[in-house]
Design an enzyme around this catalytic site. Structure first.
Site, PDB file in Angstrom:
ATOM      1  N   HIS A 108       0.772  -1.246   0.000  1.00 37.51           N
ATOM      2  CA  HIS A 108       0.000   0.000   0.000  1.00 37.51           C
ATOM      3  C   HIS A 108       0.804   1.297   0.000  1.00 37.51           C
ATOM      4  O   HIS A 108       0.246   2.368  -0.231  1.00 37.51           O
ATOM      5  CB  HIS A 108      -0.951   0.011   1.206  1.00 37.51           C
ATOM      6  CG  HIS A 108      -2.305   0.580   0.888  1.00 37.51           C
ATOM      7  ND1 HIS A 108      -2.477   1.694   0.088  1.00 37.51           N
ATOM      8  CD2 HIS A 108      -3.541   0.205   1.257  1.00 37.51           C
ATOM      9  CE1 HIS A 108      -3.769   1.966  -0.019  1.00 37.51           C
ATOM     10  NE2 HIS A 108      -4.436   1.073   0.678  1.00 37.51           N
TER      11      HIS A 108
ATOM     12  N   TYR B 250     -13.454   5.006  10.384  1.00 37.54           N
ATOM     13  CA  TYR B 250     -12.653   5.559   9.290  1.00 37.54           C
ATOM     14  C   TYR B 250     -13.233   5.070   7.967  1.00 37.54           C
ATOM     15  O   TYR B 250     -13.494   3.885   7.819  1.00 37.54           O
ATOM     16  CB  TYR B 250     -11.225   5.028   9.471  1.00 37.54           C
ATOM     17  CG  TYR B 250     -10.200   5.456   8.443  1.00 37.54           C
ATOM     18  CD1 TYR B 250      -9.196   6.357   8.784  1.00 37.54           C
ATOM     19  CD2 TYR B 250     -10.179   4.924   7.156  1.00 37.54           C
ATOM     20  CE1 TYR B 250      -8.211   6.726   7.875  1.00 37.54           C
ATOM     21  CE2 TYR B 250      -9.207   5.297   6.229  1.00 37.54           C
ATOM     22  CZ  TYR B 250      -8.225   6.193   6.599  1.00 37.54           C
ATOM     23  OH  TYR B 250      -7.259   6.557   5.694  1.00 37.54           O
TER      24      TYR B 250
ATOM     25  N   SER C 255     -12.244   5.546   3.869  1.00 36.47           N
ATOM     26  CA  SER C 255     -11.227   6.121   3.016  1.00 36.47           C
ATOM     27  C   SER C 255     -11.881   6.777   1.795  1.00 36.47           C
ATOM     28  O   SER C 255     -12.834   6.256   1.242  1.00 36.47           O
ATOM     29  CB  SER C 255     -10.285   4.973   2.670  1.00 36.47           C
ATOM     30  OG  SER C 255      -9.799   5.114   1.405  1.00 36.47           O
TER      31      SER C 255
ATOM     32  N   THR D 247      -5.276  10.071  -0.100  1.00 37.80           N
ATOM     33  CA  THR D 247      -6.628   9.818   0.414  1.00 37.80           C
ATOM     34  C   THR D 247      -6.921  10.829   1.510  1.00 37.80           C
ATOM     35  O   THR D 247      -6.014  11.468   2.045  1.00 37.80           O
ATOM     36  CB  THR D 247      -6.743   8.403   1.035  1.00 37.80           C
ATOM     37  OG1 THR D 247      -5.752   8.275   2.056  1.00 37.80           O
ATOM     38  CG2 THR D 247      -6.576   7.315  -0.007  1.00 37.80           C
TER      39      THR D 247
END
Length: 639
Positions: free
Chosen positions: A353, A467, A469, A480
């Protein structure tokens, strides 16, 4: 077959398509990611804290926030603006965000890597492992070549496709200079997206280094890395002239690898990529000093890693485990991505990532799926080329000393224990989806997020940091931003449904849902426009630390830590190519929720560790969705 693209030299078959607008046409003129106003950030931060704190706690947090806003926060904010003005080629989040990922010492697998699995090929006979592996590999190489030649259609978000997604618009815009092309698209309500991450899809690896990893890319390398049964193979897929190998030759080499009956190695190297990054960095040094430099170079520079698994997939849960972590012996988690194909032709991508976000990977998957299913390079009738595979395919051998063997054994023990403790559970809610919600004028994403809030309240009787994204790829080097789905609105609505059902009429409940939808819509729009608060506060904190300043009191507030301990971490995507996606929990007492809202169903894939019960959470999500849909249909519900 007639109509198949010919493989004469560098013919059309080398590329997916030839866009008349060059791939990077808009990149130069993309707008810059705005640094939000400090007062807006503080207001948004306090709005996100409100549902998580009692009155006393909130008052304390509010005081700290306002003191920060008037004092040290203001100074840091002004320094950030000045720094941003000196770095107009990038965005204020780029440096801090790469650092955040590359300095993290936790293993990448389960903590950072995510997966997306492909839908099966609509023609079932094409789901044979060898055929699918060949077709997807060919399509992936076509994607790479199309991108590098500048022929890949630029990534554009069309708000009014009838006007902007047309040949005539493309013919005009290609003559508009790159320095102003973005404005041309903007005039017709089209938003070109940042494509600066795409080059890292190929020939790229995250190298473990002490304290901070490095991203490595070698675009000159022409070979593919194939893992099977823990063994490593490489062969060239691009020739000296830069042309792709014939699909029948790629098929022959893959067939050769699939029929190789070498035993699995006693110490599979792949496990090292599942280790703590500092531990792995030291072991890698040892590997290099032990005469493995050339073999590691082949692994690191390979175009991508193709992992061929020797078992069929039992069900969606098994599929999720296979794609999210699988057997570490048959993965190289540090590669920008592993293309995984199981014995029965189930395919997916597990991606690292730090180098990029879901947007780039999703575009890659969409193109590869479309190309490999609509214009497959080989068919079930195709014969592999008669070529000398034993000469072309090189099996990598690694020289291991006792320290390395011990390191691999320890890594395997840790990995197996972690995987053992991970639960993955899925549901498909079949009683409605996007279509019905749009009819009722509520946001589909808002309803899914409301269901998560309601479910957690039902299961644990609390509202926690959540959360979601959101991509900021509409800006140059955007990454992001966080949407904070837990709000006073979702809390009020959840409490009405879970605790006070008898006190509310159906109409009141409908109004509460609409309120949540409006507020969530606003948060989503703000985040997409770079007007969230998380990245801004993150960058100010990063700046303070990089200048050696003491950490401001604001950041030492327990409430700040709690808000950033994301118990419910969520991410969504919908694509014709993707069947499901998922990721691990970001905290040990959290849930990782991958979800998709389709036209007439909603899917959820939840990961958890023993501190939480994912199965029960999903049952509560199901109940919440049922209740919300019934209320929207005007039905009376019971607790």
């Amino acid at each position: 077959a007639p109509g198949r693209r010919g493989y004469s030299g560098a013919g059309a078959a080398e590329f997916l398509h030839r866009s008349i607008v060059p791939t990077m046409h808009y990149q130069k003129s993309l707008p810059r990611l705005p640094v939000p106003k400090l007062e807006d950030t503080i207001t948004r931060y306090l709005n996100a804290q409100k549902p998580l704190l009692n009155d006393d706690q909130f008052r304390k947090t509010e005081e700290l926030a306002h003191a920060f806003e008037k004092g040290i926060g203001r100074e840091l904010h002004e320094q950030l603006i000045a720094q941003d003005n000196q770095n107009k080629h990038t965005s204020y989040i780029t440096g801090p965000w790469f650092d955040m990922y590359l300095k993290a010492r936790e293993p990448v697998v389960l903590n950072f890597n995510a997966f997306m699995s492909f839908n099966p090929d609509p023609k079932s006979e094409y789901n044979d492992q060898l055929i699918r592996a060949t077709n997807m590999t060919v399509s992936a190489i076509r994607f790479m070549k199309t991108f590098r030649a500048g022929y890949l259609e630029p990534e554009v978000f069309h708000l009014n496709p009838e006007k902007s997604d047309t040949e005539i618009f493309k013919k005009i815009i290609r003559f508009v200079p790159s320095s102003i092309s973005w404005f041309g698209a903007y005039m017709v309500n089209a938003y070109p997206l940042d494509m600066s991450q795409y080059f890292r899809l190929f020939n790229s690896t995250r190298l473990p280094k002490l304290n901070k990893d490095e991203l490595y890319t070698d675009e000159k390398a022409k070979h593919l890395l194939v893992l099977r049964n823990g063994n490593f193979y490489v062969f060239d897929v691009i020739d000296r002239d830069g042309n792709m190998l014939k699909p029948s030759e790629i098929q022959a080499h893959l067939k050769y690898i699939l029929s190789d009956n070498s035993p699995a190695p006693a110490f599979p190297l792949g496990y090292l990529t599942s280790e703590n990054r500092d531990t792995w960095a030291l072991l890698r040094k040892n590997l290099l000093q032990n005469g493995n430099e050339e073999a590691l170079q082949k692994v690191d520079s390979a175009i991508f890693c193709l992992s061929l698994d020797d078992f069929p997939v039992k069900d969606f849960v098994h599929l999720s485990h296979t794609m999210l972590h699988g057997d570490a012996a048959n993965r190289w988690y540090d590669k920008s991505f592993n293309l995984i194909i199981t014995k029965d032709g189930n395919a997916g991508v597990n991606f690292e990532h730090s180098w990029g976000d879901g947007v780039a990977v999703l575009r890659f998957q969409n193109e590869v799926f479309k190309d490999s299913t609509k214009t497959p390079a080989i068919s079930p009738q195709s014969q592999p080329a008669s070529v000398d595979c034993s000469g072309a395919v090189q099996k990598l051998d690694f020289k291991l000393n006792d320290a390395l063997k011990a390191g691999i054994t320890k890594a395997k023990q840790k990995f197996d224990a972690t995987v053992e403790s991970l639960s993955l559970n899925l549901i498909q809610f079949q009683e409605g989806g996007k279509e019905l919600l749009k009819q009722k004028k509520v946001s589909p994403d808002a309803v899914a997020q409301l269901a998560f809030q309601m479910a957690f309240l039902r299961q644990y009787d609390q509202t926690v940091a959540t959360y979601e994204s959101c991509s900021t790829a509409a800006f140059k080097h955007g990454r992001t931003e966080t949407i904070r789905p837990a709000s006073v609105h979702t809390k009020r609505c959840s409490e009405a449904f879970v605790k006070e059902l008898s006190k509310h009429s159906t109409e009141e409940l409908q109004n509460l849902i609409v309120e949540c939808s409006k507020y969530h819509g606003r948060l989503t729009k703000e985040a997409a426009m770079g007007q969230g608060f998380d990245r801004h506060l993150f960058s100010l904190r990063y700046l303070a630390l990089s200048k050696g300043l003491p950490l401001p009191d604001f950041y030492q507030d327990q409430a700040y830590a709690r808000l950033n301990h994301n118990i419910i971490s969520t991410s969504t995507l919908v694509s014709p190519a993707v069947q499901l996606g998922g990721f691990g929990p970001v905290v040990s007492d959290g849930f990782g929720v991958g979800y998709q809202v389709q036209d007439d169903w909603i899917g959820c894939n939840v990961s958890s560790y023993p501190a939480r019960n994912g199965k029960e959470f999903l049952q509560c999500i199901y109940k919440s969705l049922e209740d919300i849909f019934n209320v929207l249909k005007g039905k009376k519900i019971s607790s």
